[in-house]
Motif scaffolding. Structure first.
Motif, PDB file in Angstrom:
ATOM      1  N   ARG A 291       0.833  -1.205   0.000  1.00 13.94           N
ATOM      2  CA  ARG A 291       0.000   0.000   0.000  1.00 13.94           C
ATOM      3  C   ARG A 291       0.870   1.257   0.000  1.00 13.94           C
ATOM      4  O   ARG A 291       0.515   2.272  -0.616  1.00 13.94           O
ATOM      5  N   GLU A 292       2.027   1.197   0.656  1.00 19.98           N
ATOM      6  CA  GLU A 292       2.940   2.349   0.643  1.00 19.98           C
ATOM      7  C   GLU A 292       3.399   2.660  -0.776  1.00 19.98           C
ATOM      8  O   GLU A 292       3.423   3.819  -1.196  1.00 19.98           O
ATOM      9  N   THR A 293       3.750   1.627  -1.533  1.00 21.23           N
ATOM     10  CA  THR A 293       4.172   1.849  -2.920  1.00 21.23           C
ATOM     11  C   THR A 293       3.054   2.486  -3.730  1.00 21.23           C
ATOM     12  O   THR A 293       3.290   3.422  -4.509  1.00 21.23           O
ATOM     13  N   GLU A 294       1.835   2.004  -3.576  1.00 16.38           N
ATOM     14  CA  GLU A 294       0.717   2.568  -4.325  1.00 16.38           C
ATOM     15  C   GLU A 294       0.443   4.016  -3.918  1.00 16.38           C
ATOM     16  O   GLU A 294       0.099   4.854  -4.758  1.00 16.38           O
ATOM     17  N   TYR A 295       0.619   4.300  -2.636  1.00 19.51           N
ATOM     18  CA  TYR A 295       0.417   5.665  -2.147  1.00 19.51           C
ATOM     19  C   TYR A 295       1.416   6.617  -2.810  1.00 19.51           C
ATOM     20  O   TYR A 295       1.047   7.691  -3.317  1.00 19.51           O
ATOM     21  N   VAL A 296       2.689   6.229  -2.841  1.00 19.90           N
ATOM     22  CA  VAL A 296       3.716   7.085  -3.445  1.00 19.90           C
ATOM     23  C   VAL A 296       3.496   7.193  -4.949  1.00 19.90           C
ATOM     24  O   VAL A 296       3.686   8.258  -5.546  1.00 19.90           O
ATOM     25  N   LYS A 297       3.088   6.118  -5.565  1.00 18.53           N
ATOM     26  CA  LYS A 297       2.820   6.139  -7.001  1.00 18.53           C
ATOM     27  C   LYS A 297       1.730   7.165  -7.318  1.00 18.53           C
ATOM     28  O   LYS A 297       1.808   7.881  -8.331  1.00 18.53           O
ATOM     29  N   GLY A 298       0.741   7.254  -6.451  1.00 21.32           N
ATOM     30  CA  GLY A 298      -0.302   8.254  -6.650  1.00 21.32           C
ATOM     31  C   GLY A 298       0.257   9.661  -6.601  1.00 21.32           C
ATOM     32  O   GLY A 298      -0.113  10.526  -7.411  1.00 21.32           O
ATOM     33  N   LEU A 299       1.175   9.928  -5.678  1.00 20.41           N
ATOM     34  CA  LEU A 299       1.808  11.241  -5.592  1.00 20.41           C
ATOM     35  C   LEU A 299       2.644  11.538  -6.829  1.00 20.41           C
ATOM     36  O   LEU A 299       2.741  12.694  -7.268  1.00 20.41           O
ATOM     37  N   SER A 300       3.236  10.504  -7.407  1.00 18.06           N
ATOM     38  CA  SER A 300       4.088  10.712  -8.585  1.00 18.06           C
ATOM     39  C   SER A 300       3.292  11.150  -9.807  1.00 18.06           C
ATOM     40  O   SER A 300       3.865  11.692 -10.758  1.00 18.06           O
ATOM     41  N   ARG A 301       1.995  10.894  -9.792  1.00 11.33           N
ATOM     42  CA  ARG A 301       1.150  11.254 -10.939  1.00 11.33           C
ATOM     43  C   ARG A 301       0.684  12.698 -10.889  1.00 11.33           C
ATOM     44  O   ARG A 301       0.080  13.194 -11.841  1.00 11.33           O
ATOM     45  N   GLU A 302       0.949  13.382  -9.787  1.00 14.35           N
ATOM     46  CA  GLU A 302       0.554  14.789  -9.688  1.00 14.35           C
ATOM     47  C   GLU A 302       1.394  15.629 -10.644  1.00 14.35           C
ATOM     48  O   GLU A 302       2.574  15.338 -10.872  1.00 14.35           O
ATOM     49  N   PRO A 303       0.832  16.664 -11.236  1.00 13.28           N
ATOM     50  CA  PRO A 303       1.593  17.505 -12.174  1.00 13.28           C
ATOM     51  C   PRO A 303       2.862  18.052 -11.538  1.00 13.28           C
ATOM     52  O   PRO A 303       2.833  18.566 -10.417  1.00 13.28           O
ATOM     53  N   GLY A 304       3.970  17.899 -12.236  1.00 16.79           N
ATOM     54  CA  GLY A 304       5.238  18.425 -11.750  1.00 16.79           C
ATOM     55  C   GLY A 304       5.872  17.652 -10.621  1.00 16.79           C
ATOM     56  O   GLY A 304       6.837  18.127 -10.006  1.00 16.79           O
ATOM     57  N   SER A 305       5.390  16.429 -10.352  1.00 17.34           N
ATOM     58  CA  SER A 305       5.939  15.659  -9.240  1.00 17.34           C
ATOM     59  C   SER A 305       7.421  15.374  -9.449  1.00 17.34           C
ATOM     60  O   SER A 305       7.885  15.114 -10.561  1.00 17.34           O
ATOM     61  N   LEU A 306       8.167  15.394  -8.358  1.00 13.88           N
ATOM     62  CA  LEU A 306       9.592  15.070  -8.382  1.00 13.88           C
ATOM     63  C   LEU A 306       9.842  13.568  -8.257  1.00 13.88           C
ATOM     64  O   LEU A 306      10.970  13.115  -8.473  1.00 13.88           O
ATOM     65  N   LEU A 307       8.836  12.805  -7.915  1.00 12.58           N
ATOM     66  CA  LEU A 307       8.996  11.382  -7.620  1.00 12.58           C
ATOM     67  C   LEU A 307       9.190  10.559  -8.879  1.00 12.58           C
ATOM     68  O   LEU A 307       8.398  10.650  -9.814  1.00 12.58           O
ATOM     69  N   ARG A 308      10.253   9.745  -8.886  1.00 11.38           N
ATOM     70  CA  ARG A 308      10.582   8.922 -10.047  1.00 11.38           C
ATOM     71  C   ARG A 308      10.490   7.433  -9.766  1.00 11.38           C
ATOM     72  O   ARG A 308      10.653   6.613 -10.677  1.00 11.38           O
ATOM     73  N   GLY A 309      10.257   7.057  -8.518  1.00  9.04           N
ATOM     74  CA  GLY A 309      10.165   5.644  -8.189  1.00  9.04           C
ATOM     75  C   GLY A 309      10.282   5.442  -6.692  1.00  9.04           C
ATOM     76  O   GLY A 309      10.369   6.408  -5.914  1.00  9.04           O
ATOM     77  N   VAL A 310      10.281   4.175  -6.289  1.00  4.79           N
ATOM     78  CA  VAL A 310      10.390   3.838  -4.869  1.00  4.79           C
ATOM     79  C   VAL A 310      11.439   2.756  -4.656  1.00  4.79           C
ATOM     80  O   VAL A 310      11.674   1.911  -5.523  1.00  4.79           O
ATOM     81  N   ILE A 311      12.065   2.818  -3.499  1.00  7.21           N
ATOM     82  CA  ILE A 311      12.793   1.688  -2.945  1.00  7.21           C
ATOM     83  C   ILE A 311      11.844   1.093  -1.915  1.00  7.21           C
ATOM     84  O   ILE A 311      11.569   1.709  -0.888  1.00  7.21           O
ATOM     85  N   ALA A 312      11.320  -0.063  -2.208  1.00 12.34           N
ATOM     86  CA  ALA A 312      10.223  -0.627  -1.428  1.00 12.34           C
ATOM     87  C   ALA A 312      10.729  -1.462  -0.254  1.00 12.34           C
ATOM     88  O   ALA A 312      11.835  -2.016  -0.291  1.00 12.34           O
ATOM     89  N   ALA A 313       9.896  -1.561   0.752  1.00  6.05           N
ATOM     90  CA  ALA A 313      10.194  -2.445   1.872  1.00  6.05           C
ATOM     91  C   ALA A 313      10.070  -3.898   1.422  1.00  6.05           C
ATOM     92  O   ALA A 313       9.378  -4.214   0.444  1.00  6.05           O
ATOM     93  N   CYS A 314      10.715  -4.781   2.146  1.00  6.12           N
ATOM     94  CA  CYS A 314      10.600  -6.209   1.844  1.00  6.12           C
ATOM     95  C   CYS A 314      10.922  -7.009   3.094  1.00  6.12           C
ATOM     96  O   CYS A 314      11.490  -6.491   4.051  1.00  6.12           O
ATOM     97  N   ARG A 315      10.579  -8.276   3.047  1.00  2.94           N
ATOM     98  CA  ARG A 315      10.868  -9.209   4.127  1.00  2.94           C
ATOM     99  C   ARG A 315      11.479 -10.480   3.516  1.00  2.94           C
ATOM    100  O   ARG A 315      10.800 -11.479   3.334  1.00  2.94           O
ATOM    101  N   PRO A 316      12.771 -10.459   3.183  1.00  2.00           N
ATOM    102  CA  PRO A 316      13.372 -11.657   2.578  1.00  2.00           C
ATOM    103  C   PRO A 316      13.339 -12.877   3.485  1.00  2.00           C
ATOM    104  O   PRO A 316      13.491 -14.005   3.002  1.00  2.00           O
ATOM    105  N   GLU A 317      13.141 -12.664   4.775  1.00  2.00           N
ATOM    106  CA  GLU A 317      13.062 -13.798   5.698  1.00  2.00           C
ATOM    107  C   GLU A 317      11.710 -14.488   5.651  1.00  2.00           C
ATOM    108  O   GLU A 317      11.490 -15.490   6.350  1.00  2.00           O
TER     109      GLU A 317
END
Length: 278
Positions: free
Chosen positions: A61-87
């Motif tokens: 959900r965090e990734t989707e939230y940031v992705k929504g912000l990236s769609r705003e006009p003039g957004s500086l956001l180009r991507g995410v480094i996402a959380a994970c649980r390799p364990e």
């Protein structure tokens, strides 16, 4: 021009952050709009969002939230480094979903908030190896005494591109230490690791630091990694523990006085864009 590789957004109306209760002055919303207003004035043109250790159920959900912000006009956001649980046994399925989303540029699992043996587990290491067949990076956030744990993961995965966060998290307020400096020297021998020049203002004495306080740590990292394996990050809002975003950007410019334009550009934006193919 600055590429900010390390922005944290905190929005408690949309996501849960269990760790914030013990985070002192960081226990507050830190919203994208507030960051972007100051960032644009400072010449920050692009940014990646760094996961903020949200509740496990909120990771995607965090990734989707940031992705929504990236769609705003003039957004500086180009991507995410996402959380994970390799364990986790669910990591392979999560990875498959992430691979279908080009907005995700890499993963991070902060290792100093879990027992050291987490990264030594067979499942963690098996799952981490799966990144070797992808273009995803993996951020390493460890304390100086844990650098051997990070090196073990790097040596097991020479085909994964690792990023060492926050200059290896030195205790700046205590001065240079042999364990930190030797650890940086050792990890820099691995050509698949990039170091992030970030975070250091948060580890300095908030009432008594100058660019010269930070210089030995920043210059040691650059000397060991070289100008092709360094990137810059704000670590906002954590950087506000030592001033504010403008303070850290000004300190960065002061630290880069005397370097060539080519060297400065590699640190400021060229290396990041190459690392993440942006």
């Amino acid at each position: 021009m600055l590429f900010d590789s390390h922005l944290h957004i905190v929005d408690r109306k949309h996501l849960a952050y269990p760790w914030l209760a013990d985070a002192g002055p960081l226990d507050r919303d830190s919203l994208y709009g507030d960051y972007a207003r100051e960032a644009r004035r400072l010449g920050i043109t692009d940014t990646l969002h760094m996961e903020v250790d949200v509740a496990e159920d909120d990771i995607e959900r965090e990734t989707e939230y940031v992705k929504g912000l990236s769609r705003e006009p003039g957004s500086l956001l180009r991507g995410v480094i996402a959380a994970c649980r390799p364990e986790s046994a669910g990591f392979p399925a999560y990875l498959e979903r992430v691979l279908a989303d080009p907005f995700v540029k890499g993963f991070r699992r902060v290792l100093h908030v879990v027992p050291d043996n987490v990264s030594e587990g067979a499942l963690f290491r098996e799952n981490l190896r799966r990144l070797g067949n992808t273009n995803l990076t993996f951020d390493l956030c460890v304390l100086p005494h844990q650098i051997s744990k990070a090196i073990a993961l790097i040596d097991l995965n020479p085909d994964i591109r690792f990023v060492l966060d926050h200059c290896g998290v030195p205790a700046v307020k205590d001065g240079l230490s042999e364990s930190w400096s030797s650890g940086i020297t050792e990890v820099a021998k691995r050509p698949n690791v990039t170091v992030k020049i970030s975070g250091v203002v948060a580890y300095a004495d908030p009432d008594d630091w100058t660019p010269e306080t930070l210089r030995p740590f920043v210059e040691h990292c650059i000397a060991r990694f070289g100008w092709d394996r360094v990137i810059w990050g704000s670590d906002w809002p954590v950087c506000t523990l030592g001033g504010n975003l403008s303070t850290w950007v000004a300190a960065t410019h002061a630290l880069m006085q005397g370097v060539s334009d080519d060297e400065r550009n590699r640190l400021y934006h060229l290396n990041a864009k190459r690392l993440w193919s942006l």
